[in-house]
Design an enzyme around this catalytic site. Structure first.
Site, short mmCIF file in Angstrom:
data_model
loop_
_atom_site.label_atom_id
_atom_site.label_comp_id
_atom_site.label_asym_id
_atom_site.label_seq_id
_atom_site.Cartn_x
_atom_site.Cartn_y
_atom_site.Cartn_z
N ARG A 11 0.97 -1.02 -0.32
CA ARG A 11 -0.09 0.17 0.37
C ARG A 11 0.85 1.47 0.19
O ARG A 11 0.19 2.35 -0.28
CB ARG A 11 -0.83 0.35 0.98
CG ARG A 11 -2.11 -1.14 1.13
CD ARG A 11 -2.67 -1.31 2.52
NE ARG A 11 -4.37 -1.89 1.90
CZ ARG A 11 -4.89 -2.41 2.08
NH1 ARG A 11 -5.26 -2.01 3.29
NH2 ARG A 11 -6.13 -2.23 2.38
N GLY B 62 -11.91 -4.02 0.56
CA GLY B 62 -14.07 -4.26 1.69
C GLY B 62 -14.19 -3.06 -0.29
O GLY B 62 -15.32 -3.19 -0.59
N GLY C 210 -7.68 -9.51 1.13
CA GLY C 210 -6.28 -9.59 1.72
C GLY C 210 -6.18 -11.20 1.14
O GLY C 210 -4.54 -11.28 0.40
N LYS D 209 -18.10 -16.32 4.63
CA LYS D 209 -19.93 -16.44 4.76
C LYS D 209 -19.87 -16.01 3.46
O LYS D 209 -19.53 -14.87 3.02
CB LYS D 209 -20.12 -15.63 5.97
CG LYS D 209 -19.15 -15.60 7.50
CD LYS D 209 -19.37 -14.67 7.93
CE LYS D 209 -19.25 -15.26 9.66
NZ LYS D 209 -19.27 -13.87 11.09
P1 AMP Z 1 -13.73 -13.49 4.02
O1 AMP Z 1 -12.56 -12.88 4.77
O2 AMP Z 1 -15.28 -14.25 4.26
O3 AMP Z 1 -12.60 -13.72 1.81
O4 AMP Z 1 -12.46 -14.86 4.23
C1 AMP Z 1 -11.21 -15.52 4.38
C2 AMP Z 1 -11.21 -17.02 5.66
O5 AMP Z 1 -12.26 -17.92 4.57
C3 AMP Z 1 -10.04 -17.52 5.09
O6 AMP Z 1 -9.27 -16.73 6.58
C4 AMP Z 1 -10.86 -18.84 5.17
O7 AMP Z 1 -9.62 -19.54 6.40
C5 AMP Z 1 -11.91 -18.40 5.78
N1 AMP Z 1 -12.90 -19.88 4.84
C6 AMP Z 1 -12.73 -20.72 3.80
N2 AMP Z 1 -12.73 -21.55 3.41
C7 AMP Z 1 -13.13 -21.95 4.71
C8 AMP Z 1 -14.09 -23.01 4.35
N3 AMP Z 1 -14.39 -24.25 3.87
N4 AMP Z 1 -14.53 -23.54 6.48
C9 AMP Z 1 -14.12 -22.83 6.65
N5 AMP Z 1 -13.41 -21.29 6.99
C10 AMP Z 1 -13.07 -21.04 4.87
#
Ligand code: AMP
Length: 391
Positions: free
Chosen positions: A37, A371, A348, A198
């Site tokens: 950055r 974001g 990230g 999520k």
């Molecule tokens: P996000 O911040 O929503 O992009 O989520 C990123 C996080 O999602 C990372 O820390 C991953 O470890 C987690 N993640 C990805 N796939 C899975 C999964 N199948 N089960 C649990 N966590 C996950």
């Protein structure tokens, strides 16, 4: 396209310029682990310095809870900036007030002054007009180059423009050009790849992309909720039951474009050393959980990515922090890098994955704002950009 004035459209020669940068770098014990950055802001900083402007930089860093906290000081970032440019870099341990006014007043053309973390004032996030005015009074011109913060209407990103009309820096311009170009005028087929934990965070993004993209590939924890909505038992997998109804709606309206995993790597515990096996999509056995996409899914996703004209990727395909469940994410990174498509990566984790794989230079654009890039993919106007002067 980009219809805002930039620093190229105005006279900055010899002026005092306040630049909102995104110096929100990962910092531990005063050491910056990734300075992307900072280097991304250099084109704007160097251009202004070449025009003999006196450059005042402000940014937030992290999420300080209650006022000044040395853990979140921008001093180490100012020190680092000094190693990247020959011009003198000063630092002042506040962002408004007498001391800052004096430092800004004394600043000479061709010099830089880094202000302390704007979030040491709660007024920053409240978009407080008094704080915003004090910031704006430090300079003749306001420039926003902080793409990573442009989705926030804070004092230093939006409030300031009520007192000093703002223009965009080169990084902000570049980020928006790439992202809006991909979304509004993509070379087709336009393929979006979404992953991460999520689905609730990305429902708006999926809905908007289903109206723009030709294919939306879903991996990571997000896919589990869709698979459960399709009627499969997901064992101990991460599933958002509260989002099942929405997942169902999306499945029925976008089923021709959505591509879900066809196989999954499942594990008997949430740890790298867990027993693992690959199963075709179906019921996940009790006490097992899906932690990565399987090989067949990687093949299918890679083929779609190979034939794409534009690829936008946000979010890992599995728990990529654990090497045994990082394969899907790294294979997708490889497919994106190998594809001739215009490729844009944001968020990230996906950015870290492409950088770790050593393939970052094969990607068209790596966004500095997770974001902010997601909000653009969702079709939301960014307040920090909307507030700038039109061309
Ligand atoms: P996000 O911040 O929503 O992009 O989520 C990123 C996080 O999602 C990372 O820390 C991953 O470890 C987690 N993640 C990805 N796939 C899975 C999964 N199948 N089960 C649990 N966590 C996950």
């Amino acid at each position: 396209m980009f219809n805002k004035k930039t620093i190229n459209d105005i006279d900055v020669k010899g002026k005092k310029v306040l630049v909102r940068v995104d110096f929100n770098v990962p910092l531990k014990d005063g050491v910056i682990s990734d300075d992307t950055r900072v280097t991304a802001a250099l084109p704007t900083i160097n251009y202004l310095l070449s025009q003999d402007a006196a450059v005042i930089l402000c940014s937030h860093l992290g999420r300080p809870k209650a006022g000044p906290d040395p853990k979140f000081s921008l001093q180490p970032v100012a020190n680092h900036l000094q190693t990247l440019i020959p011009n003198k870099v000063h630092f002042v341990d506040d962002s408004v007030g007498e001391k800052v006014e004096k430092a800004a007043g004394d600043l000479k053309p061709g010099e830089v002054l880094v202000l302390e973390n704007t979030r040491f004032y709660p007024e920053e996030e409240k978009n407080d007009p008094v704080y915003a005015k004090k910031l704006s009074d430090l300079a003749d011109i306001y420039v926003n180059d902080a793409f990573g913060s442009a989705h926030r209407a804070h004092a230093s990103t939006e409030g300031v423009t009520h007192y000093k009309p703002g223009v965009a820096g080169f990084l902000l311009e570049k980020e928006i050009k790439y992202l809006s170009g991909a979304i509004e005028n993509p070379q087709r087929p336009f393929v979006a790849i979404l992953g991460g934990a999520k689905i609730s965070d990305k429902i708006g993004v999926i809905k908007n992309l289903l109206t723009k993209a030709d294919k939306v590939l879903i991996g990571g924890g997000m896919a589990n909720t869709f698979l459960k909505a399709r009627g499969f038992q997901m064992g101990d997998s991460l599933v958002q039951d509260e989002a099942l109804e929405t997942a169902n709606e999306i499945l029925s309206s976008g089923s021709d474009k959505l591509v879900l995993p066809k196989d999954l790597v499942i594990a008997d515990a949430f740890e790298d050393s867990a027993a693992k096996k690959t199963i075709e999509v179906g019921d996940v056995p009790e006490h097992w959980r899906a932690l990565d996409i399987g090989e067949e899914t990687v093949k299918e996703f890679s083929k779609i990515i190979k034939d794409a004209g534009t690829v936008v990727w946000n979010g890992p395909m599995g728990v990529f922090e654990m090497p045994n469940f990082a394969i899907g994410t790294f294979e997708v990174a490889k497919a994106v890098a190998d594809s001739k498509a215009v490729s844009i990566i944001g968020g990230g984790d996906s950015v870290a994955a492409i950088q770790k794989s050593g393939l970052a230079d094969k990607v068209t654009h790596i966004s500095t704002g997770g974001g902010a890039s997601l909000e653009m993919l969702e079709g939301i106007a960014l307040p920090g950009v909307a507030a700038l002067q039109d061309k």
